[in-house]
Motif scaffolding. Structure first.
Motif, short mmCIF file in Angstrom:
data_model
loop_
_atom_site.label_atom_id
_atom_site.label_comp_id
_atom_site.label_asym_id
_atom_site.label_seq_id
_atom_site.Cartn_x
_atom_site.Cartn_y
_atom_site.Cartn_z
N GLU A 68 14.22 -39.37 107.40
CA GLU A 68 14.16 -40.30 106.37
C GLU A 68 14.92 -39.79 104.89
O GLU A 68 15.27 -40.48 105.03
CB GLU A 68 12.48 -40.33 105.35
CG GLU A 68 11.54 -40.80 106.38
CD GLU A 68 12.38 -42.52 106.34
OE1 GLU A 68 11.48 -42.63 105.32
OE2 GLU A 68 11.62 -42.76 107.77
N ALA A 69 15.42 -38.74 105.03
CA ALA A 69 16.31 -38.52 103.84
C ALA A 69 17.49 -38.88 104.48
O ALA A 69 18.23 -39.20 103.48
CB ALA A 69 16.36 -36.87 104.28
N ARG A 101 16.46 -44.56 112.18
CA ARG A 101 17.64 -44.28 111.67
C ARG A 101 18.86 -43.34 112.84
O ARG A 101 19.75 -43.40 112.74
CB ARG A 101 17.44 -43.31 110.82
CG ARG A 101 19.11 -42.33 109.65
CD ARG A 101 19.69 -43.28 109.06
NE ARG A 101 20.70 -43.56 110.30
CZ ARG A 101 21.84 -44.68 110.21
NH1 ARG A 101 22.65 -44.17 108.99
NH2 ARG A 101 22.83 -44.92 111.02
N ILE A 102 17.96 -43.10 113.71
CA ILE A 102 18.86 -42.49 115.00
C ILE A 102 19.19 -43.83 115.63
O ILE A 102 18.60 -44.66 116.27
CB ILE A 102 17.75 -42.11 116.07
CG1 ILE A 102 17.09 -40.78 115.38
CG2 ILE A 102 18.43 -41.39 116.94
CD1 ILE A 102 17.85 -40.03 114.93
N MET A 137 16.82 -29.53 108.64
CA MET A 137 17.70 -29.55 106.50
C MET A 137 17.63 -31.03 106.37
O MET A 137 17.77 -32.23 106.32
CB MET A 137 19.02 -28.89 107.06
CG MET A 137 19.02 -28.01 107.20
SD MET A 137 19.14 -27.17 105.64
CE MET A 137 20.83 -27.76 104.94
N VAL A 138 16.65 -31.21 104.41
CA VAL A 138 16.49 -32.34 104.09
C VAL A 138 17.80 -32.77 103.33
O VAL A 138 17.59 -31.85 102.07
CB VAL A 138 15.47 -32.15 103.24
CG1 VAL A 138 14.89 -33.15 102.75
CG2 VAL A 138 14.54 -32.27 104.49
N PRO A 141 20.53 -37.75 98.40
CA PRO A 141 20.78 -38.78 98.82
C PRO A 141 22.96 -39.45 98.61
O PRO A 141 22.99 -40.14 99.09
CB PRO A 141 20.02 -39.84 97.69
CG PRO A 141 19.14 -39.35 97.32
CD PRO A 141 19.13 -38.40 97.33
N HIS A 142 22.96 -38.13 97.47
CA HIS A 142 24.11 -38.29 97.46
C HIS A 142 25.59 -37.18 98.85
O HIS A 142 26.40 -37.46 98.57
CB HIS A 142 24.93 -37.67 96.58
CG HIS A 142 24.33 -35.87 96.28
ND1 HIS A 142 24.72 -35.26 95.91
CD2 HIS A 142 23.40 -36.07 95.29
CE1 HIS A 142 24.42 -34.03 95.92
NE2 HIS A 142 23.25 -34.08 95.45
N VAL A 143 25.43 -36.55 99.23
CA VAL A 143 24.88 -35.39 100.32
C VAL A 143 25.82 -36.17 101.52
O VAL A 143 27.45 -36.16 101.51
CB VAL A 143 24.48 -33.79 101.10
CG1 VAL A 143 25.60 -33.78 102.07
CG2 VAL A 143 23.90 -33.82 99.78
N LEU A 144 26.18 -37.24 101.80
CA LEU A 144 27.14 -37.56 102.94
C LEU A 144 28.03 -38.58 102.41
O LEU A 144 29.59 -38.51 102.91
CB LEU A 144 26.07 -38.76 104.23
CG LEU A 144 25.15 -37.98 104.75
CD1 LEU A 144 25.14 -39.10 106.12
CD2 LEU A 144 26.61 -37.03 105.60
#
Length: 348
Positions: A68-69, A101-102, A137-138, A141-144
């Motif tokens: 979901e993240a 999402r997969i 690991m959750v 929203p900005h990490v990617l």
């Protein structure tokens, strides 16, 4: 008679490489106007292709929150999510089959370990940059977007993790805290080694407890080039595959993770880091790229099993460091991955 070239060992190759990444971080700031450790607007990753590779074994407790993240990531980059189930015995395969999402998911016939599972995932990937993400690991929203904007052909971008003790919510899933994970929760940022106990990697024994700060004291790992140490830490150990981004081309050339580590925990990511560094990659932290690391319900038992094999795996790492630095092994990685895929089940 020609000169015979003696292959350089991995350990020797590490002493030849600097980790002076200032030219890379400065160029990023000059191009974007953003500081290196600043949370990144979505549009800055446009044109970048990321492949998120998730190895999973019996992680049904955490996967819904992790996936979901990933659906909530704010980035203009092209993202594919590839999961490799390592012969789980819980509901992990069902979750990977049904979650939207997969993009791709396969299930290995027998447990092979996270290293082999990640190799299979990279073999299936199409992105220029591989983001290794653990199935517990959750991500905020900005990490990617943070990763996509900074990814290069010669960088290892390391994120950080904040462990969260298991607490079941009303839906039965673990509770994920609100807000941003704490940077200092990661052991590469705030490190408190025990006194009187030999360290796994170097055997160093510290007579008194102390607080070490590897990230700060090495100036974002800058001072760990050329084989230098910070107490028990060296540059390869800063590469932790809970959250790290690496160039796919280089990963393939070094042959990916060494299958000798097999199933279990520890040292395979350190060896990967060493091989990538020897190939010429710089290790650069992203302080803003932090995830919640969700402990399993039986965390104490899991860590007991993991730590039981750590000494032998570090010994294997030391042996591999005395062998030639890996290169030209893309075909070998493809063959190993295909061998596993021939017996694997396609989930999605």
């Amino acid at each position: 008679m020609g000169v015979v070239t003696v292959p350089v060992t991995l350990a020797e190759a590490l002493t030849a490489n600097s980790n002076d990444h200032r030219r890379i971080t400065a160029a990023f700031t000059a191009r974007t106007g953003l500081a290196w450790h600043t949370v990144t607007p979505a549009e800055y990753g446009r044109g970048t292709r990321l492949s998120v590779v998730i190895p999973a074994r019996n992680t049904a407790y955490s996967l819904p929150a992790v996936l979901e993240a990933l659906t909530r990531q704010h980035t203009a980059a092209t993202i594919e999510v590839i999961a490799v189930d390592d012969a789980s015995t819980d509901a992990t395969p069902d979750l990977l089959t049904t979650h939207p999402r997969i993009d791709q998911a396969v299930r290995l016939e027998t447990p092979c370990g996270a290293a082999a599972a990640r190799n299979v995932g990279v073999h299936l990937a199409t992105g220029d940059t591989i983001v290794f993400l653990d199935a517990d690991m959750v991500l905020p929203p900005h990490v990617l977007a943070d990763i996509a904007a900074r990814a290069r052909h010669n960088t290892i971008l390391t994120g950080f993790r904040h462990n969260v003790p298991y607490q079941a919510g009303p839906d039965g899933h673990p509770v994920v805290p609100a807000g941003e994970p704490a940077l200092e929760a990661d052991h590469r940022v705030r490190w408190t080694p025990p006194a009187g106990v030999p360290m796994f990697y170097t055997g160093q024994v510290y007579p008194q407890p102390f607080v070490g700060r590897p990230l700060h004291d090495t100036q974002d790992f800058l001072h760990l080039g050329h084989g230098r140490m910070y107490h028990d830490w060296d540059l390869p150990r800063m590469v932790v595959t809970a959250l790290v981004a690496v160039p796919r081309r280089v990963f393939l050339d070094i042959g990916g993770f060494d299958d000798s580590f097999g199933a279990g925990w520890g040292a395979e990511d350190t060896h990967l880091g060493a091989a990538l560094i020897a190939h010429g990659c710089n290790v650069i932290p992203l302080r803003q790229a932090r995830g919640w690391h969700l402990d399993p319900p039986n965390a104490d038992a899991v860590w007991k099993v993991k730590l039981a094999g750590a000494v032998s795996r570090v010994a294997l790492y030391r042996q591999l460091c005395e062998q030639p630095a890996p290169t030209g092994r893309a075909a070998d990685l493809a063959e190993r991955a295909e061998s596993l895929l021939r017996k694997a089940a396609t989930l999605r």
